[in-house]
Design a protein around this motif. Structure first.
Motif, PDB file in Angstrom:
ATOM      1  N   ASN A  26       0.795  -1.231   0.000  1.00  0.00           N
ATOM      2  CA  ASN A  26       0.000   0.000   0.000  1.00  0.00           C
ATOM      3  C   ASN A  26       0.823   1.275   0.000  1.00  0.00           C
ATOM      4  O   ASN A  26       0.285   2.341  -0.274  1.00  0.00           O
ATOM      5  N   ASP A  27       2.114   1.176   0.315  1.00  0.00           N
ATOM      6  CA  ASP A  27       2.989   2.353   0.225  1.00  0.00           C
ATOM      7  C   ASP A  27       4.430   1.876   0.047  1.00  0.00           C
ATOM      8  O   ASP A  27       5.246   1.956   0.968  1.00  0.00           O
ATOM      9  N   ILE A  28       4.710   1.375  -1.139  1.00  0.00           N
ATOM     10  CA  ILE A  28       6.027   0.804  -1.440  1.00  0.00           C
ATOM     11  C   ILE A  28       7.148   1.813  -1.223  1.00  0.00           C
ATOM     12  O   ILE A  28       8.149   1.481  -0.564  1.00  0.00           O
ATOM     13  N   PRO A  29       7.044   3.065  -1.706  1.00  0.00           N
ATOM     14  CA  PRO A  29       8.153   4.010  -1.491  1.00  0.00           C
ATOM     15  C   PRO A  29       8.475   4.244  -0.008  1.00  0.00           C
ATOM     16  O   PRO A  29       9.644   4.321   0.373  1.00  0.00           O
ATOM     17  N   SER A  30       7.450   4.340   0.821  1.00  0.00           N
ATOM     18  CA  SER A  30       7.698   4.539   2.248  1.00  0.00           C
ATOM     19  C   SER A  30       8.347   3.305   2.869  1.00  0.00           C
ATOM     20  O   SER A  30       9.244   3.423   3.711  1.00  0.00           O
ATOM     21  N   ALA A  31       7.896   2.121   2.482  1.00  0.00           N
ATOM     22  CA  ALA A  31       8.499   0.886   2.991  1.00  0.00           C
ATOM     23  C   ALA A  31       9.962   0.793   2.568  1.00  0.00           C
ATOM     24  O   ALA A  31      10.829   0.403   3.369  1.00  0.00           O
ATOM     25  N   GLN A  32      10.266   1.174   1.329  1.00  0.00           N
ATOM     26  CA  GLN A  32      11.654   1.163   0.874  1.00  0.00           C
ATOM     27  C   GLN A  32      12.513   2.095   1.724  1.00  0.00           C
ATOM     28  O   GLN A  32      13.627   1.740   2.124  1.00  0.00           O
ATOM     29  N   LYS A  33      11.999   3.281   2.002  1.00  0.00           N
ATOM     30  CA  LYS A  33      12.735   4.241   2.827  1.00  0.00           C
ATOM     31  C   LYS A  33      12.945   3.703   4.244  1.00  0.00           C
ATOM     32  O   LYS A  33      14.027   3.847   4.821  1.00  0.00           O
ATOM     33  N   LEU A  34      11.906   3.096   4.803  1.00  0.00           N
ATOM     34  CA  LEU A  34      12.007   2.556   6.154  1.00  0.00           C
ATOM     35  C   LEU A  34      13.092   1.484   6.230  1.00  0.00           C
ATOM     36  O   LEU A  34      13.943   1.520   7.124  1.00  0.00           O
ATOM     37  N   PHE A  35      13.083   0.533   5.298  1.00  0.00           N
ATOM     38  CA  PHE A  35      14.055  -0.561   5.336  1.00  0.00           C
ATOM     39  C   PHE A  35      15.473  -0.077   5.039  1.00  0.00           C
ATOM     40  O   PHE A  35      16.433  -0.737   5.421  1.00  0.00           O
ATOM     41  N   ALA A  36      15.620   1.056   4.399  1.00  0.00           N
ATOM     42  CA  ALA A  36      16.945   1.609   4.089  1.00  0.00           C
ATOM     43  C   ALA A  36      17.395   2.660   5.109  1.00  0.00           C
ATOM     44  O   ALA A  36      18.511   3.175   5.005  1.00  0.00           O
ATOM     45  N   ALA A  37      16.585   2.970   6.104  1.00  0.00           N
ATOM     46  CA  ALA A  37      16.847   4.087   7.008  1.00  0.00           C
ATOM     47  C   ALA A  37      17.924   3.824   8.049  1.00  0.00           C
ATOM     48  O   ALA A  37      18.387   4.764   8.702  1.00  0.00           O
ATOM     49  N   GLY A  38      18.315   2.592   8.251  1.00  0.00           N
ATOM     50  CA  GLY A  38      19.314   2.292   9.260  1.00  0.00           C
ATOM     51  C   GLY A  38      18.751   2.154  10.659  1.00  0.00           C
ATOM     52  O   GLY A  38      19.501   2.114  11.637  1.00  0.00           O
ATOM     53  N   LEU A  39      17.436   2.076  10.775  1.00  0.00           N
ATOM     54  CA  LEU A  39      16.783   1.879  12.072  1.00  0.00           C
ATOM     55  C   LEU A  39      16.828   0.403  12.449  1.00  0.00           C
ATOM     56  O   LEU A  39      16.913  -0.473  11.589  1.00  0.00           O
ATOM     57  N   ALA A  40      16.738   0.126  13.743  1.00  0.00           N
ATOM     58  CA  ALA A  40      16.632  -1.260  14.200  1.00  0.00           C
ATOM     59  C   ALA A  40      15.199  -1.731  13.941  1.00  0.00           C
ATOM     60  O   ALA A  40      14.256  -1.222  14.543  1.00  0.00           O
ATOM     61  N   LEU A  41      15.030  -2.664  13.035  1.00  0.00           N
ATOM     62  CA  LEU A  41      13.704  -3.162  12.664  1.00  0.00           C
ATOM     63  C   LEU A  41      13.465  -4.552  13.238  1.00  0.00           C
ATOM     64  O   LEU A  41      14.369  -5.387  13.241  1.00  0.00           O
ATOM     65  N   PHE A  42      12.254  -4.779  13.700  1.00  0.00           N
ATOM     66  CA  PHE A  42      11.799  -6.110  14.063  1.00  0.00           C
ATOM     67  C   PHE A  42      10.660  -6.409  13.105  1.00  0.00           C
ATOM     68  O   PHE A  42       9.677  -5.664  13.060  1.00  0.00           O
ATOM     69  N   VAL A  43      10.802  -7.465  12.313  1.00  0.00           N
ATOM     70  CA  VAL A  43       9.865  -7.758  11.236  1.00  0.00           C
ATOM     71  C   VAL A  43       9.143  -9.069  11.530  1.00  0.00           C
ATOM     72  O   VAL A  43       9.771 -10.095  11.790  1.00  0.00           O
ATOM     73  N   MET A  44       7.821  -8.992  11.500  1.00  0.00           N
ATOM     74  CA  MET A  44       6.962 -10.164  11.680  1.00  0.00           C
ATOM     75  C   MET A  44       6.217 -10.373  10.355  1.00  0.00           C
ATOM     76  O   MET A  44       5.116  -9.875  10.163  1.00  0.00           O
ATOM     77  N   PRO A  45       6.840 -11.083   9.410  1.00  0.00           N
ATOM     78  CA  PRO A  45       6.247 -11.235   8.080  1.00  0.00           C
ATOM     79  C   PRO A  45       5.150 -12.298   8.048  1.00  0.00           C
ATOM     80  O   PRO A  45       4.873 -12.966   9.051  1.00  0.00           O
ATOM     81  N   LEU A  46       4.556 -12.459   6.877  1.00  0.00           N
ATOM     82  CA  LEU A  46       3.536 -13.495   6.688  1.00  0.00           C
ATOM     83  C   LEU A  46       4.063 -14.869   7.081  1.00  0.00           C
ATOM     84  O   LEU A  46       3.295 -15.737   7.489  1.00  0.00           O
ATOM     85  N   ASP A  47       5.358 -15.073   6.968  1.00  0.00           N
ATOM     86  CA  ASP A  47       5.971 -16.350   7.311  1.00  0.00           C
ATOM     87  C   ASP A  47       5.607 -16.800   8.728  1.00  0.00           C
ATOM     88  O   ASP A  47       5.546 -17.993   9.008  1.00  0.00           O
ATOM     89  N   SER A  48       5.383 -15.844   9.627  1.00  0.00           N
ATOM     90  CA  SER A  48       5.173 -16.186  11.034  1.00  0.00           C
ATOM     91  C   SER A  48       3.865 -15.674  11.622  1.00  0.00           C
ATOM     92  O   SER A  48       3.589 -15.919  12.796  1.00  0.00           O
ATOM     93  N   THR A  49       3.041 -15.000  10.859  1.00  0.00           N
ATOM     94  CA  THR A  49       1.858 -14.357  11.445  1.00  0.00           C
ATOM     95  C   THR A  49       0.520 -14.870  10.912  1.00  0.00           C
ATOM     96  O   THR A  49      -0.513 -14.279  11.210  1.00  0.00           O
TER      97      THR A  49
END
Length: 153
Positions: A26-49
């Motif tokens: 729903n907002d690919i450009p924002s997601a790209q920026k988030l993943f490239a921002a250098g922040l500590a991310l915790f990701v709960m993808p479809l694989d586990s949810t």
């Protein structure tokens, strides 16, 4: 995101592979920026949810008749699908009890179509991880954790 498994790929049938996940798509450009921002991310993808609230658990909850379970019952009937998938509750449960969804360090990026892609990097110069990712959750442990919290008045 969706790293290795897409919607409906819960391990009971041949794997379908990853696909663009709703929040990222729903907002690919924002997601790209988030993943490239250098922040500590915790990701709960479809694989586990993709945790399914089965009929036995629904019946247990709806019999409690508390304000919380009554609200869940109304939401369930408004949603209009037989077996709800509890994508987001695993993320909240992880905050309270990280053992429910063990994570591993990965380097992820979002491509132009909204796929969440792992990046191993070149053999001698791997990209540093940018996310802690839960690729597999324990559904039994999750429901043992969440059901008493939802059913108790």
């Amino acid at each position: 995101g969706s790293i290795y498994r897409g919607y409906g790929d819960t391990g009971s049938a041949p794997p379908r592979g990853p696909e663009p996940e709703w929040n990222i798509k729903n907002d690919i450009p924002s997601a790209q920026k988030l993943f490239a921002a250098g922040l500590a991310l915790f990701v709960m993808p479809l694989d586990s949810t993709q945790l399914k609230m089965d009929a036995a658990n629904r019946s247990l909850l709806f019999r409690q008749s508390t304000p919380m379970t009554d609200a869940l019952n109304l939401l369930y009937h408004e949603w209009g699908k037989e077996t709800p998938t509890l994508f987001d509750p695993m993320t909240i449960a992880y905050i309270v009890d990280p053992s429910l969804c063990p994570v591993q360090a990965m380097r992820l990026r979002v491509d132009e179509k909204g796929f969440t892609r792992p990046e191993p990097g070149p053999p001698n110069a791997p990209n540093p991880p940018n996310a802690q990712v839960c690729l597999d959750s324990n559904a039994d442990a999750f429901f043992h954790f969440i059901m008493p919290r939802l059913a108790t008045p």
